[in-house]
Scaffold this motif. Structure first.
Motif, PDB file in Angstrom:
ATOM      1  N   SER A   6       3.400   1.545   5.018  1.00 20.00           N
ATOM      2  CA  SER A   6       3.267   2.903   4.688  1.00 20.00           C
ATOM      3  C   SER A   6       4.350   3.762   5.030  1.00 20.00           C
ATOM      4  N   ARG A   7       4.553   4.616   4.013  1.00 20.95           N
ATOM      5  CA  ARG A   7       5.763   5.718   4.743  1.00 20.95           C
ATOM      6  C   ARG A   7       4.896   7.364   4.337  1.00 20.95           C
ATOM      7  N   ALA A   8       3.633   6.943   4.162  1.00 20.93           N
ATOM      8  CA  ALA A   8       2.689   8.314   3.859  1.00 20.93           C
ATOM      9  C   ALA A   8       2.386   9.129   5.570  1.00 20.93           C
TER      10      ALA A   8
ATOM     11  N   VAL B  29      -2.538 -10.471  -6.756  1.00 23.97           N
ATOM     12  CA  VAL B  29      -1.639  -9.620  -6.767  1.00 23.97           C
ATOM     13  C   VAL B  29      -1.875  -8.268  -6.389  1.00 23.97           C
ATOM     14  N   LEU B  30      -1.036  -7.578  -5.532  1.00 18.60           N
ATOM     15  CA  LEU B  30      -1.025  -6.193  -5.250  1.00 18.60           C
ATOM     16  C   LEU B  30      -0.054  -5.366  -5.751  1.00 18.60           C
ATOM     17  N   TRP B  31      -0.355  -3.965  -6.340  1.00 23.78           N
ATOM     18  CA  TRP B  31       0.704  -3.318  -6.683  1.00 23.78           C
ATOM     19  C   TRP B  31       0.946  -1.991  -5.442  1.00 23.78           C
ATOM     20  N   LEU B  32       2.040  -1.921  -5.111  1.00 25.73           N
ATOM     21  CA  LEU B  32       2.423  -1.083  -4.045  1.00 25.73           C
ATOM     22  C   LEU B  32       2.773   0.108  -4.409  1.00 25.73           C
ATOM     23  N   HIS B  33       2.502   1.388  -3.673  1.00 26.50           N
ATOM     24  CA  HIS B  33       3.035   2.693  -3.779  1.00 26.50           C
ATOM     25  C   HIS B  33       3.254   3.128  -2.525  1.00 26.50           C
TER      26      HIS B  33
END
Length: 277
Positions: free
Chosen positions: A192-194, A83-87
């Protein structure tokens, strides 16, 4: 109670609950296939046992994303998931969620570039790493990232092929040493939106299909240009190494220190307790 007996008991309990409204209340013991399905359902439920947040001041937990399902009979784990947790489209934490000795474990590792992560079980903090779990390095002699999505994906696949990892294991005589196999398709391609992160992907080195080492590739802004950077992260309590062009650039000692502050942590809960909910 051994694992097989425990899993059968869990399956029987679930079947009886499902048939509680039948007149005679009869049920049959499940076959092996239905037992495996039940365990998978329990692990799917376990993905959401804990809330992982990008920082202690965050109000909104990150959403988990299952990117791989696997089995590892060599280590007596019959079912597992990564599992990955995304930010903001970037993976900040990862965990393998798996069964072992009548318990379900979350082998958490930080993929963050800082140390602000926190994981909770309700109001209780169960993991708050004091340091990043991954150290990024520039890819030596790499050309700048392509201007196109397809071009960058080709570049990441090629760069991952220059890397390797070995499970050095737990035994002093290294008899459980094993060169791990790279899954050539990335488990996750960044969304990504960074502004300083152009692209990225997570790859896995596996034993069978069980991820032991993660490889993270990112195209990041450095000054007025973008460059490729890479880093390894453990997904096993065994000793590991990571290599670039056959040169060892990363190592992880066996049996990492347990506790809330480590970048790698493995909280667990009994299977039966959770199945009764």
């Amino acid at each position: 109670m051994n694992r097989a007996v425990c899993l059968i008991a869990v399956s029987v309990l679930l079947v009886r609950l499902a048939r509680a409204d039948e007149p005679d209340g009869t049920s049959q013991e499940p076959d092996t296939a239905s037992t495996q399905r039940t365990l998978r359902e329990l692990i799917d439920e376990a993905v959401n046992w804990y809330q992982v947040l990008p920082s202690a001041t965050s109000d909104t937990p990150m959403k988990p994303r299952v990117v791989l399902r696997y089995v590892n009979h060599a280590r007596e784990s019959s079912s597992g998931t990564l599992v990955l947790w995304l930010h903001q489209g970037r993976p900040e934490a990862a965990a393998t969620v798996y069964d072992w000795q009548d318990r379900i474990y979350h082998a958490f590792v930080s993929l963050s570039r800082d140390s602000r992560l926190i994981a909770r079980d309700g109001p209780t903090v169960i993991w708050q790493p004091a340091r990043p779990g991954i150290e990024f390095m520039p890819v030596p002699d790499a050309a700048p990232p392509s201007d196109t999505d397809a071009g960058r994906l080709r570049e990441m696949k090629a760069l991952s092929g220059l890397c390797g990892s070995t499970l050095l294991g737990w035994k002093v005589d290294l008899s459980d040493r094993e060169v791990l196999r790279l899954l050539t398709k990335p488990l996750y391609r960044y969304e990504s939106r960074a502004p300083d992160l152009l692209d990225g992907a997570v790859f896995a080195f596996v034993q069978g299909t069980d991820p032991e080492t993660l490889l993270v590739l990112e195209a990041v802004r450095v000054g007025d240009r973008y460059e490729w950077q890479y880093g390894f992260a453990r997904q096993s309590a065994g000793a590991l190494d990571g290599r670039f062009r056959d040169r060892v650039v990363w190592t992880a000692a066996k049996d990492p220190r347990a506790g809330k502050v480590d970048s790698f942590s493995s909280p667990s809960k009994p299977i039966l307790d959770k199945s009764k909910r």
